[in-house]
Motif scaffolding. Sequence first.
Motif, PDB file in Angstrom:
ATOM      1  N   GLN A  86       0.637 -21.546  28.740  1.00  0.00           N
ATOM      2  CA  GLN A  86       2.009 -21.816  28.320  1.00  0.00           C
ATOM      3  C   GLN A  86       2.928 -21.200  29.352  1.00  0.00           C
TER       4      GLN A  86
ATOM      5  N   ASP B 244      -5.443 -26.985  27.205  1.00  0.00           N
ATOM      6  CA  ASP B 244      -4.215 -27.066  26.400  1.00  0.00           C
ATOM      7  C   ASP B 244      -3.121 -26.461  27.272  1.00  0.00           C
TER       8      ASP B 244
ATOM      9  N   ARG C 154       1.017 -26.304  28.373  1.00  0.00           N
ATOM     10  CA  ARG C 154       2.385 -26.570  27.946  1.00  0.00           C
ATOM     11  C   ARG C 154       3.352 -25.872  28.890  1.00  0.00           C
TER      12      ARG C 154
ATOM     13  N   GLU D  91      -5.005 -31.640  26.237  1.00  0.00           N
ATOM     14  CA  GLU D  91      -3.696 -31.742  25.601  1.00  0.00           C
ATOM     15  C   GLU D  91      -2.681 -31.123  26.538  1.00  0.00           C
TER      16      GLU D  91
ATOM     17  N   SER E 230       1.539 -30.987  27.729  1.00  0.00           N
ATOM     18  CA  SER E 230       2.932 -31.240  27.385  1.00  0.00           C
ATOM     19  C   SER E 230       3.827 -30.629  28.451  1.00  0.00           C
TER      20      SER E 230
ATOM     21  N   MET F 258       8.078 -30.731  29.572  1.00  0.00           N
ATOM     22  CA  MET F 258       9.410 -31.244  29.240  1.00  0.00           C
ATOM     23  C   MET F 258      10.036 -31.993  30.411  1.00  0.00           C
TER      24      MET F 258
ATOM     25  N   THR G   1      -4.349 -36.361  25.810  1.00  0.00           N
ATOM     26  CA  THR G   1      -3.120 -36.583  25.055  1.00  0.00           C
ATOM     27  C   THR G   1      -2.017 -35.903  25.849  1.00  0.00           C
ATOM     28  N   ILE G   2      -1.073 -36.704  26.349  1.00  0.00           N
ATOM     29  CA  ILE G   2      -0.068 -36.201  27.286  1.00  0.00           C
ATOM     30  C   ILE G   2       1.327 -36.601  26.820  1.00  0.00           C
ATOM     31  N   GLN G   3       2.267 -35.637  26.878  1.00  0.00           N
ATOM     32  CA  GLN G   3       3.659 -35.912  26.533  1.00  0.00           C
ATOM     33  C   GLN G   3       4.576 -35.311  27.581  1.00  0.00           C
ATOM     34  N   THR G   4       5.588 -36.074  27.971  1.00  0.00           N
ATOM     35  CA  THR G   4       6.643 -35.552  28.833  1.00  0.00           C
ATOM     36  C   THR G   4       7.977 -36.081  28.328  1.00  0.00           C
TER      37      THR G   4
ATOM     38  N   ARG H  63       2.861 -40.322  26.171  1.00  0.00           N
ATOM     39  CA  ARG H  63       4.226 -40.600  25.724  1.00  0.00           C
ATOM     40  C   ARG H  63       5.218 -39.915  26.656  1.00  0.00           C
ATOM     41  N   SER H  64       6.239 -40.684  27.062  1.00  0.00           N
ATOM     42  CA  SER H  64       7.289 -40.139  27.915  1.00  0.00           C
ATOM     43  C   SER H  64       8.617 -40.760  27.513  1.00  0.00           C
TER      44      SER H  64
END
Length: 193
Positions: free
Chosen positions: A15, A31, A33, A49, A51, A53, A66-69, A86-87
Amino acid sequence: QLTVTLPDGSRMSVQAASADVTCRGEYGAVDLRTASGTVEVETVRGRAEISAMSGSVQLLDAAEPTIQTASGRIAVRQASGDITARSASGDIMIGTAGGSVTAKTASGQVRVQSIGRGRGDLNSVSGDIEVKVVPGTGVYLDLASVTGRVTSDLDDGGEQGGGGQGGTELHLHARTVSGSLHVARAASAEMAS
């Protein structure tokens, strides 16, 4: 700069508020972040996983990413299992998908270079969507764009509509509001990675 050395197959959890994260080598699971920074990961044999921002994410090889931005580009070269990406305002680029793909972005493009089974749920509001299907795959197509062009290079002799010997191996659902949508056959060079 912080450098951590781990044995191959280790699990990694990071993190960070404002830092780039680079994971070289092979991991059992990750993981990661970060609020502001790019993420680069080589190989993950289990769940990945991630993430970020306001940074891009690049993943070479993973079992189930599983990826998010919020505002970064997502690039996955290869996944043996299901991919979720997801972005809000970044492009999503998937190389070879071994399972299902869920990819959603508001103002970015979605590209899948090779998919041959499972389900593809691809959505973009103002970006183009391009999907390449493994040759010979039985495909059910559900494609729509409000103001963009929708095209498919697949034939009706088994690659589209599930009429092939193997039935329907892939259900492809793609939606865009103002972008174009194109489905084509994957070239053999794109599948060999």
